[in-house]
Design a protein around this motif. Structure first.
Motif, PDB file in Angstrom:
ATOM      1  N   GLY A 122       0.716  -1.280   0.078  1.00 34.78           N
ATOM      2  CA  GLY A 122       0.211   0.004   0.009  1.00 34.78           C
ATOM      3  C   GLY A 122       0.985   1.227   0.053  1.00 34.78           C
ATOM      4  N   ALA A 123       2.121   1.385   0.144  1.00 36.33           N
ATOM      5  CA  ALA A 123       2.594   2.477  -0.403  1.00 36.33           C
ATOM      6  C   ALA A 123       2.217   2.839  -1.325  1.00 36.33           C
ATOM      7  N   PRO A 124       2.984   4.141  -1.822  1.00 36.55           N
ATOM      8  CA  PRO A 124       2.624   5.205  -2.642  1.00 36.55           C
ATOM      9  C   PRO A 124       4.111   5.370  -3.736  1.00 36.55           C
ATOM     10  N   THR A 125       3.801   5.655  -4.913  1.00 34.02           N
ATOM     11  CA  THR A 125       4.802   5.449  -5.755  1.00 34.02           C
ATOM     12  C   THR A 125       4.994   7.040  -6.051  1.00 34.02           C
ATOM     13  N   VAL A 126       6.372   7.137  -6.699  1.00 34.16           N
ATOM     14  CA  VAL A 126       7.405   8.146  -6.204  1.00 34.16           C
ATOM     15  C   VAL A 126       7.863   8.329  -8.442  1.00 34.16           C
ATOM     16  N   LEU A 127       8.132   9.491  -9.003  1.00 31.54           N
ATOM     17  CA  LEU A 127       8.045   8.911 -10.613  1.00 31.54           C
ATOM     18  C   LEU A 127       8.746  10.534 -10.560  1.00 31.54           C
ATOM     19  N   LEU A 128      10.262   9.576 -10.791  1.00 35.94           N
ATOM     20  CA  LEU A 128      11.939  10.452 -10.351  1.00 35.94           C
ATOM     21  C   LEU A 128      11.711  11.293 -11.090  1.00 35.94           C
ATOM     22  N   TYR A 129      12.354  13.266 -12.623  1.00 34.79           N
ATOM     23  CA  TYR A 129      11.907  13.162 -13.334  1.00 34.79           C
ATOM     24  C   TYR A 129      13.037  14.083 -13.541  1.00 34.79           C
ATOM     25  N   ALA A 130      14.399  13.978 -14.496  1.00 37.36           N
ATOM     26  CA  ALA A 130      15.907  15.088 -15.120  1.00 37.36           C
ATOM     27  C   ALA A 130      15.201  15.014 -16.530  1.00 37.36           C
ATOM     28  N   HIS A 131      16.682  15.220 -17.089  1.00 31.58           N
ATOM     29  CA  HIS A 131      16.733  15.477 -17.697  1.00 31.58           C
ATOM     30  C   HIS A 131      18.146  15.449 -18.338  1.00 31.58           C
ATOM     31  N   HIS A 132      18.514  14.428 -19.727  1.00 39.79           N
ATOM     32  CA  HIS A 132      20.462  14.481 -19.612  1.00 39.79           C
ATOM     33  C   HIS A 132      20.203  14.604 -20.747  1.00 39.79           C
ATOM     34  N   ASP A 133      19.479  15.685 -21.171  1.00 39.19           N
ATOM     35  CA  ASP A 133      20.568  16.567 -22.822  1.00 39.19           C
ATOM     36  C   ASP A 133      20.990  17.977 -22.114  1.00 39.19           C
ATOM     37  N   VAL A 134      21.789  18.664 -22.858  1.00 35.92           N
ATOM     38  CA  VAL A 134      22.125  19.909 -21.939  1.00 35.92           C
ATOM     39  C   VAL A 134      21.926  20.974 -23.111  1.00 35.92           C
TER      40      VAL A 134
ATOM     41  N   ARG B 152       2.198   5.804 -19.900  1.00 42.39           N
ATOM     42  CA  ARG B 152       1.006   6.085 -19.011  1.00 42.39           C
ATOM     43  C   ARG B 152       1.406   5.292 -17.760  1.00 42.39           C
ATOM     44  N   SER B 153       1.246   3.678 -17.839  1.00 40.32           N
ATOM     45  CA  SER B 153       0.782   3.289 -16.563  1.00 40.32           C
ATOM     46  C   SER B 153       2.464   2.865 -16.038  1.00 40.32           C
ATOM     47  N   GLU B 154       3.229   2.811 -16.575  1.00 39.20           N
ATOM     48  CA  GLU B 154       4.377   2.327 -15.677  1.00 39.20           C
ATOM     49  C   GLU B 154       4.939   4.778 -15.511  1.00 39.20           C
ATOM     50  N   LEU B 155       4.641   5.492 -16.101  1.00 41.64           N
ATOM     51  CA  LEU B 155       5.058   6.415 -15.335  1.00 41.64           C
ATOM     52  C   LEU B 155       4.328   6.430 -14.164  1.00 41.64           C
ATOM     53  N   GLU B 156       2.885   6.559 -14.011  1.00 45.82           N
ATOM     54  CA  GLU B 156       1.872   6.677 -13.321  1.00 45.82           C
ATOM     55  C   GLU B 156       2.454   6.949 -11.964  1.00 45.82           C
ATOM     56  N   ALA B 157       1.904   7.869 -11.000  1.00 48.15           N
ATOM     57  CA  ALA B 157       2.543   8.037  -9.475  1.00 48.15           C
ATOM     58  C   ALA B 157       1.842   9.108  -9.080  1.00 48.15           C
ATOM     59  N   ASP B 158       2.008   8.833  -7.178  1.00 48.99           N
ATOM     60  CA  ASP B 158       0.821   9.782  -6.346  1.00 48.99           C
ATOM     61  C   ASP B 158       2.316  10.833  -6.111  1.00 48.99           C
ATOM     62  N   ALA B 159       3.141  10.805  -6.913  1.00 46.76           N
ATOM     63  CA  ALA B 159       3.890  12.392  -6.636  1.00 46.76           C
ATOM     64  C   ALA B 159       5.146  11.876  -7.291  1.00 46.76           C
ATOM     65  N   ILE B 160       5.376  13.633  -7.781  1.00 46.09           N
ATOM     66  CA  ILE B 160       6.303  13.796  -8.657  1.00 46.09           C
ATOM     67  C   ILE B 160       7.425  14.896  -8.594  1.00 46.09           C
ATOM     68  N   ILE B 161       8.959  14.503  -8.833  1.00 51.49           N
ATOM     69  CA  ILE B 161       9.487  14.883  -8.425  1.00 51.49           C
ATOM     70  C   ILE B 161      10.585  15.184  -9.390  1.00 51.49           C
ATOM     71  N   VAL B 162       9.988  16.458  -9.596  1.00 47.12           N
ATOM     72  CA  VAL B 162      10.674  17.237 -10.828  1.00 47.12           C
ATOM     73  C   VAL B 162      12.304  18.035 -10.538  1.00 47.12           C
ATOM     74  N   ALA B 163      13.181  17.919 -10.645  1.00 50.84           N
ATOM     75  CA  ALA B 163      14.504  17.822 -10.736  1.00 50.84           C
ATOM     76  C   ALA B 163      15.515  18.864 -11.492  1.00 50.84           C
ATOM     77  N   ASP B 164      14.634  20.105 -12.020  1.00 54.85           N
ATOM     78  CA  ASP B 164      15.453  20.881 -12.844  1.00 54.85           C
ATOM     79  C   ASP B 164      14.774  22.476 -12.638  1.00 54.85           C
ATOM     80  N   SER B 165      14.807  22.747 -11.191  1.00 52.02           N
ATOM     81  CA  SER B 165      15.003  24.314 -10.737  1.00 52.02           C
ATOM     82  C   SER B 165      16.504  24.422 -10.337  1.00 52.02           C
ATOM     83  N   GLY B 166      16.441  24.941  -8.488  1.00 57.84           N
ATOM     84  CA  GLY B 166      16.951  25.660  -8.092  1.00 57.84           C
ATOM     85  C   GLY B 166      16.667  25.576  -6.896  1.00 57.84           C
TER      86      GLY B 166
END
Length: 466
Positions: free
Chosen positions: A95-107, A187-201
């Motif tokens: 019953g634990a939640p799922t967290v989606l971790l986002y970042a980008h590897h292009d520059v 969508r099914s593989e990425l669905e999550a309860d919380a999403i971290i967008v690690a692209d700010s500061g």
């Protein structure tokens, strides 16, 4: 969450930090510029390296490299595909939640190498900072996720309950053109309860921040024409308006005397901003002595909550090729920022309408290649936001602040559309002196270590349901 568990996480981050930076450097050495003029093989190589790093954690059910059609190509028999992205998933348990971790590897492209103090793709450490293109934006974000997962394993063991999904895209710096299609197809593989967008500061190198407001974006070219062909400026100058004259007069109508935007129909947002004075603005922006800031109201309100318009390029003869000629056509690139709360299409219509209305001498205007990105305001009332704030306090030993960003992350609107119930947490590792997109981009290493601990503490809190 116990202090003991936080201590275990911080100790692991500290012990593994040298290895983390070595792996970050390996990733940074790959010149993964996603713009069409650059070799796409580097972006593929970067994706493969990211996939290898994710597999090294040992926690995912699968780690793949996938592509999706760019926008507008969805129904084509042989669609143009976007750049390679890394996707991974670990199912939640008990019953634990799922967290989606986002970042980008292009520059971004490096720009002029002579403006760098050291080679842009050879990471160099000096004065507590790591200098290289992508060192902060956003390969450091990729390694935050990798290092945080490893620290979570150290604290909770490999059999933790938290579900994890990963999406590391390869074209954020080229408008994320396949982003929405990638979300739909996976969508099914990425669905999550919380999403971290690690692209700010963060607010500064010592103070963490949660980004709660982002301006939207509107960009387009406007072609300004006054003549069928070029003519001698001595023979017809003074009687015939050339396109450069029309462009100069037209562009100036977009701002008041104090530099505030002077286009009817553009709105501002009502945001509470932290204290930020002119001295800090000068220090962080490089504003020259004697040059005044522009705009009205609180300084951060001008950058976070008000519209802004910038001319970022003009196609016209350069000085080396400047003959005594009346120029028949000029192409101008306009990049504008949309305040939270305003639709970018409404903004685009108001701005292009203003330019059409104010075209001098009856100059002909043609608008080309529009790009629109939604602004974003975070709902800060959810439990994941509370967990992140607590984790930031634990990681930095200082309470975070909520801040806005003058820049844009337009694809967040796609995340909201696809996962409307997920809490979106915009975090990052940049600081005011990091100079992303500019020469001598850098990462503050001491602050980075705190960011690694922060995300690991957040994952542990989500796992434990605290």
């Amino acid at each position: 969450m116990s202090e003991q568990l936080e201590t275990v996480i911080k100790q692991h981050v500290d012990t593994a930090f040298e290895t983390t930076i070595e792996e970050l450097c390996e990733l940074v050495r790959i010149p993964s510029v996603s713009w069409p003029a650059f070799d796409p093989a580097h972006v593929q190589e970067s994706a493969e390296k990211v996939a290898e790093l994710m597999r090294s954690t040992g926690v995912f059910e699968f780690v793949d490299i996938r592509r999706a059609p760019v926008a507008g190509q969805e129904n084509e028999a042989d669609p143009e595909l976007g750049q390679p992205a890394v996707i991974a998933r670990r199912p939640a348990k008990n019953g634990a939640p799922t967290v989606l971790l986002y970042a980008h590897h292009d520059v971004q492209p490096p720009g002029k190498e002579e403006e760098w103090d050291t080679p842009p793709f050879e990471p160099t450490e000096r004065n507590g900072r790591l200098y290289a293109r992508g060192a902060a934006d956003d390969k450091a974000g990729v390694m935050v996720h990798v290092a945080a997962i490893r620290a979570l394993i150290e604290a909770k063991g490999e059999d933790f309950d938290l579900g994890l999904a990963v999406f590391i895209e390869g074209e954020e710096e080229w408008a994320s053109q396949s982003f929405a299609n990638f979300l739909r197809e996976n969508r099914s593989e990425l669905e999550a309860d919380a999403i971290i967008v690690a692209d700010s500061g963060n607010w500064d190198v010592d103070t963490p921040a949660l980004t709660v407001a982002l301006r939207g974006a509107v960009a387009f070219n406007v072609r300004i024409e006054t003549m069928a062909h070029a003519t001698h400026s001595g023979m017809f100058g003074g009687a015939v308006p050339d396109a450069m004259l029309a462009a100069v007069k037209l562009l100036g109508t977009m701002w008041d005397e104090d530099g505030s935007v002077a286009v009817e129909g553009l709105t501002s947002a009502d945001l509470t901003t932290p204290e930020y004075d002119e001295a800090r603005l000068r220090e962080e922006s490089g504003l020259l002595d004697g040059v005044s800031p522009i705009g009205r109201g609180e300084i951060l309100s001008r950058m976070w909550a008000q519209p802004a318009i910038t001319v970022t390029g003009i196609d016209a003869p350069n000085i080396a090729n400047a003959s005594n000629t009346l120029i028949p056509s000029v192409l101008v690139r306009i990049s504008a920022r949309v305040a939270p709360g305003q639709d970018p299409q409404e903004f685009y219509d108001a701005l292009t309408g203003h330019l059409t209305k104010h075209a001098p001498f009856g100059a002909k205007l043609t608008f080309e290649d529009p790009g629109l990105g939604q602004a974003f305001s975070v709902d800060t009332s959810g439990p994941a936001v509370a967990h992140m704030r607590a984790a930031m306090t634990g990681g930095f030993d200082r309470e975070p602040i909520d801040m806005g960003i003058g820049g844009s992350i337009p694809f967040i609107a796609d995340l909201v559309d696809e996962f409307p119930k997920a809490e979106i947490l915009v975090t990052g590792v940049e600081d005011p002196d990091g100079r992303p997109h500019s020469p001598n981009e850098s990462l503050h290493l001491a602050s980075y270590k705190k960011a690694l601990a922060t995300e690991a503490i957040f994952l542990a809190r989500m796992n434990d349901g605290l």
